[in-house]
Design a protein around this motif. Structure first.
Motif: not given
Length: 389
Positions: A310-330
């Motif tokens: 809802r903030v970055l608009v693109v699809n994101t994946r988060f664990g508990l405090g960490y970005m996970l591997h995905g299109s927004a953060s390979p």
């Protein structure tokens, strides 16, 4: 560009990619470090210490890493859980009574970590001076009504993550988060990273600034989707308001800003410090202490948020405090977890390969997550592992 440092046999592609970042992608000053199974295999640096000066980058030069700090802050809460001092399923208000207002009564600690707390903005943004005051910051976020029901959706808490995590750590431990990080994580791991830069270390930190990639490298640059750019351009959007929770944006070279403890945005680290921290999360480093148990590591990288942010608009994946591997953060692979800093820095771990990675730079770009310089280095690490298999 002269590149200094060492590369273990088999990881030569990382050295080549690092040099190419200066030649093709316009890096001014940067460093990269990689650990494999707790042992350093890449330790490289080059360019200038300051984005606007001639002094050379040296071994031990540190830089501000922006939101890569969030991965360090998340580790504090997970370690407190690991020690039995913090219940991830408890309401935040159980530890911080003032937070139980305006519809936030049921917000759980895990919601806060996974960017599901619903308070990415402040109705009354704080000045940089006010933001540096942890008491004012905590009071502001405690009084803020959520913009969605906590726990039901996710959106990147770009600035408010500082006060959410910092105040919770203070309430649980009685110690400021920067002090806790120094004594309980950085020192035991031997990692050069700080949230609240001590005066004795100020000479190590370079000046940062905005830079652009050469036009010839345009095809390699990250171009945000139009929807992201439009959202950020709209003063009323959650995107703009989340990043403007501190307004005007702080001067990242200001000594007072660097001395403050803002665990969403102002950590300062060497590349080795960032990589060594992540190496210590997943295993012993040079025979030293491991920070996360295997169970805590799995908590960190278990998916808690996925889909349109809802903030970055693109699809994101988060664990508990960490970005996970995905299109927004390979990252390196499906099991990787870590955190980028907007426009450059990146730290992550990949337990399956035993890789821990840290990249810092003094030249920030307009990219939010997938900076092409860091991505080139990740690709080189992947190629190295393939050749060594």
């Amino acid at each position: 560009m002269d590149v200094h440092g060492t590369v273990a046999e088999g990881f030569e592609p990382v050295g080549e990619a690092f040099a190419a970042n200066f030649d093709r992608l316009g890096d001014r000053g940067a460093a990269v470090a990689v650990y494999r199974d707790g042992h350093k295999v890449v330790d490289l640096w080059g360019g200038t210490k300051d984005v606007d000066g001639p002094a050379p980058w040296e071994r031990g030069t540190a830089q501000i890493v922006r939101s890569a700090t969030k991965g360090v802050a998340a580790a504090v809460l997970l370690l407190l859980h690991q020690r039995g001092e913090l219940d991830l399923d408890a309401p935040v208000g159980a530890y911080w009574p003032e937070y139980k207002t305006a519809g936030k009564e049921r917000t759980r600690v895990r919601d806060l970590l996974a960017h599901r707390a619903g308070v990415p903005v402040l109705e009354r943004p704080l000045t940089p001076e006010q933001a540096a005051d942890s008491v004012l910051g905590a009071a502001a976020v405690a009084a803020q009504p959520p913009v969605w029901e906590p726990g039901t959706d996710h959106g990147y808490h770009a600035q408010t993550y500082s006060w959410l995590t910092g105040e919770l750590v203070l309430r649980v431990t009685g110690r400021p988060i920067g002090e806790w990080i120094a004594r309980e994580m950085a020192e035991p791991a031997g990692a050069d990273l700080w949230v609240g830069l001590p005066e004795r270390e100020t000479g190590r930190a370079g000046r940062v600034g905005q830079t652009e990639a050469p036009r010839s490298a345009g095809a390699l640059r990250t171009r945000p989707k139009r929807s992201v750019a439009e959202a950020y351009a709209d003063p009323g959007s959650l995107t703009r308001r989340a990043f403007a929770a501190i307004s005007p944006l702080p001067d990242e070279n200001d000594p007072d800003y660097r001395a403050a403890a803002l665990p969403a945005s102002n950590g300062i680290a060497t590349a080795d410090g960032l990589a060594r921290f992540y190496a210590a999360l997943i295993g012993e480093v040079d025979g030293g202490r491991r920070l996360f148990t295997p169970a805590t590591m799995e908590l960190a990288r278990a998916e808690h948020s996925f889909g349109p942010d809802r903030v970055l608009v693109v699809n994101t994946r988060f664990g508990l405090g960490y970005m996970l591997h995905g299109s927004a953060s390979p990252l390196l692979g499906p099991g990787s977890f870590g955190h980028p800093g907007r426009g450059g820095a990146l730290g992550f771990a990949d337990p399956e390969s035993g890789i821990a990675f840290g990249y810092v730079t003094n030249g920030f770009r307009t990219s939010v997550t997938a900076d092409p310089r860091a991505q080139a280095l990740i690709g080189a690490v992947r190629a190295s592992l393939t050749s060594l298999a």
